[in-house]
Design a protein around this motif. Structure first.
Motif, PDB file in Angstrom:
ATOM      1  N   VAL A  38       0.920  -1.396   0.126  1.00  0.00           N
ATOM      2  CA  VAL A  38      -0.002   0.040   0.058  1.00  0.00           C
ATOM      3  C   VAL A  38       0.616   1.185  -0.227  1.00  0.00           C
ATOM      4  O   VAL A  38       2.040   1.233   0.499  1.00  0.00           O
ATOM      5  CB  VAL A  38      -0.952   0.078   1.248  1.00  0.00           C
ATOM      6  CG1 VAL A  38      -2.032  -1.141   1.158  1.00  0.00           C
ATOM      7  CG2 VAL A  38      -0.299  -0.057   2.762  1.00  0.00           C
ATOM      8  N   PRO A  39       0.325   2.423  -0.656  1.00  0.00           N
ATOM      9  CA  PRO A  39       1.295   3.521  -0.449  1.00  0.00           C
ATOM     10  C   PRO A  39       1.535   3.940   0.726  1.00  0.00           C
ATOM     11  O   PRO A  39       0.668   3.810   1.726  1.00  0.00           O
ATOM     12  CB  PRO A  39      -0.045   4.766  -0.990  1.00  0.00           C
ATOM     13  CG  PRO A  39      -0.846   3.826  -1.721  1.00  0.00           C
ATOM     14  CD  PRO A  39      -0.860   2.490  -1.208  1.00  0.00           C
ATOM     15  N   GLY A  40       2.762   4.281   1.209  1.00  0.00           N
ATOM     16  CA  GLY A  40       3.292   4.704   2.255  1.00  0.00           C
ATOM     17  C   GLY A  40       3.558   3.313   3.323  1.00  0.00           C
ATOM     18  O   GLY A  40       4.032   3.645   4.278  1.00  0.00           O
ATOM     19  N   GLY A  41       3.268   2.125   3.005  1.00  0.00           N
ATOM     20  CA  GLY A  41       3.660   1.109   3.678  1.00  0.00           C
ATOM     21  C   GLY A  41       5.053   0.456   3.266  1.00  0.00           C
ATOM     22  O   GLY A  41       5.693   1.522   2.832  1.00  0.00           O
ATOM     23  N   LEU A  42       5.385  -0.526   3.907  1.00  0.00           N
ATOM     24  CA  LEU A  42       6.918  -1.051   3.696  1.00  0.00           C
ATOM     25  C   LEU A  42       6.761  -2.618   3.135  1.00  0.00           C
ATOM     26  O   LEU A  42       5.724  -3.428   3.697  1.00  0.00           O
ATOM     27  CB  LEU A  42       7.516  -0.931   5.085  1.00  0.00           C
ATOM     28  CG  LEU A  42       8.681  -1.715   5.070  1.00  0.00           C
ATOM     29  CD1 LEU A  42       9.971  -0.800   4.531  1.00  0.00           C
ATOM     30  CD2 LEU A  42       9.097  -2.003   6.456  1.00  0.00           C
ATOM     31  N   SER A  43       7.382  -2.853   2.022  1.00  0.00           N
ATOM     32  CA  SER A  43       7.540  -4.162   1.578  1.00  0.00           C
ATOM     33  C   SER A  43       8.940  -4.775   1.791  1.00  0.00           C
ATOM     34  O   SER A  43       9.909  -4.128   1.557  1.00  0.00           O
ATOM     35  CB  SER A  43       6.909  -4.271   0.138  1.00  0.00           C
ATOM     36  OG  SER A  43       5.819  -3.747  -0.095  1.00  0.00           O
ATOM     37  N   VAL A  44       9.030  -5.740   2.324  1.00  0.00           N
ATOM     38  CA  VAL A  44      10.413  -6.625   2.545  1.00  0.00           C
ATOM     39  C   VAL A  44      10.240  -7.799   2.301  1.00  0.00           C
ATOM     40  O   VAL A  44       9.434  -8.742   2.938  1.00  0.00           O
ATOM     41  CB  VAL A  44      10.703  -6.382   4.306  1.00  0.00           C
ATOM     42  CG1 VAL A  44      12.339  -6.674   4.357  1.00  0.00           C
ATOM     43  CG2 VAL A  44      10.351  -5.234   5.046  1.00  0.00           C
ATOM     44  N   GLY A  45      11.159  -8.393   1.394  1.00  0.00           N
ATOM     45  CA  GLY A  45      11.194  -9.570   0.806  1.00  0.00           C
ATOM     46  C   GLY A  45       9.820 -10.244   0.399  1.00  0.00           C
ATOM     47  O   GLY A  45       9.587 -11.314   0.835  1.00  0.00           O
ATOM     48  N   GLY A  46       8.970  -9.538  -0.122  1.00  0.00           N
ATOM     49  CA  GLY A  46       7.658  -9.940  -0.650  1.00  0.00           C
ATOM     50  C   GLY A  46       6.735  -9.933   0.659  1.00  0.00           C
ATOM     51  O   GLY A  46       5.474 -10.471   0.274  1.00  0.00           O
ATOM     52  N   THR A  47       6.942  -9.381   1.616  1.00  0.00           N
ATOM     53  CA  THR A  47       5.971  -9.130   2.488  1.00  0.00           C
ATOM     54  C   THR A  47       5.603  -7.710   2.969  1.00  0.00           C
ATOM     55  O   THR A  47       6.490  -6.898   2.790  1.00  0.00           O
ATOM     56  CB  THR A  47       6.176  -9.783   3.890  1.00  0.00           C
ATOM     57  OG1 THR A  47       6.833 -11.196   3.500  1.00  0.00           O
ATOM     58  CG2 THR A  47       5.391  -9.937   4.883  1.00  0.00           C
TER      59      THR A  47
END
Ligand code: FES
Length: 140
Positions: A38-47
């Motif tokens: 989502v905008p403003g969220g965080l994605s790490v390694g596909g999560t």
């Protein structure tokens, strides 16, 4: 913006819609693991993660994650359109609903403004809150 705060180990959010409550800059907040970025969220390694203030932008009650679509339908009187049938952040005071997958946008009820977001950073296996920001304008 407040100082960085360790919120949780990533392993503490083992599945989508797992939730961790925390307090940041004096405000009750929620960290969610989400099924998509989502905008403003965080994605790490596909999560994917996002964090929001839990202070309702209507009159300041505390929002909760409402997982049960029946509760949304019969307590809140909100029946999300097809794509939005997932847990929502709901305010028990006057039944406003905020959609975590729309960056905290107010999608139903008296609230107009989105829930402020908490900026997230991954440091090793941990997630940190590193600041707050207003959400982007609806549709932006
Ligand atoms: Fe949340 Fe009124 S305070 S809907």
């Amino acid at each position: 913006p407040g100082a960085p705060l360790r919120v949780a180990a990533r392993s503490a959010l083992a599945q989508n819609w797992a939730e961790v409550h925390f307090t940041y800059a004096g405000r009750p907040c929620t960290l969610l693991r989400l099924p998509r970025p989502v905008p403003g969220g965080l994605s790490v390694g596909g999560t994917h993660y996002a964090a929001f203030s839990r202070v309702c932008t209507h009159l300041g009650c505390r929002v909760n994650l409402v997982r049960d679509p029946e509760v949304l339908a019969f307590a809140y009187n909100y029946r999300p359109p097809g794509d939005d049938r997932h847990p929502q952040l709901g305010c028990p005071c006057h039944f406003s609903v905020f959609d975590p997958l729309r960056a905290g946008e107010a999608v139903f009820g008296k609230a107009n403004a989105p829930l402020p977001r908490v900026r997230l950073e991954a440091r090793g296996n941990d997630l940190y809150a590193t600041g707050t920001e207003p959400a982007p304008p609806a549709g932006g």
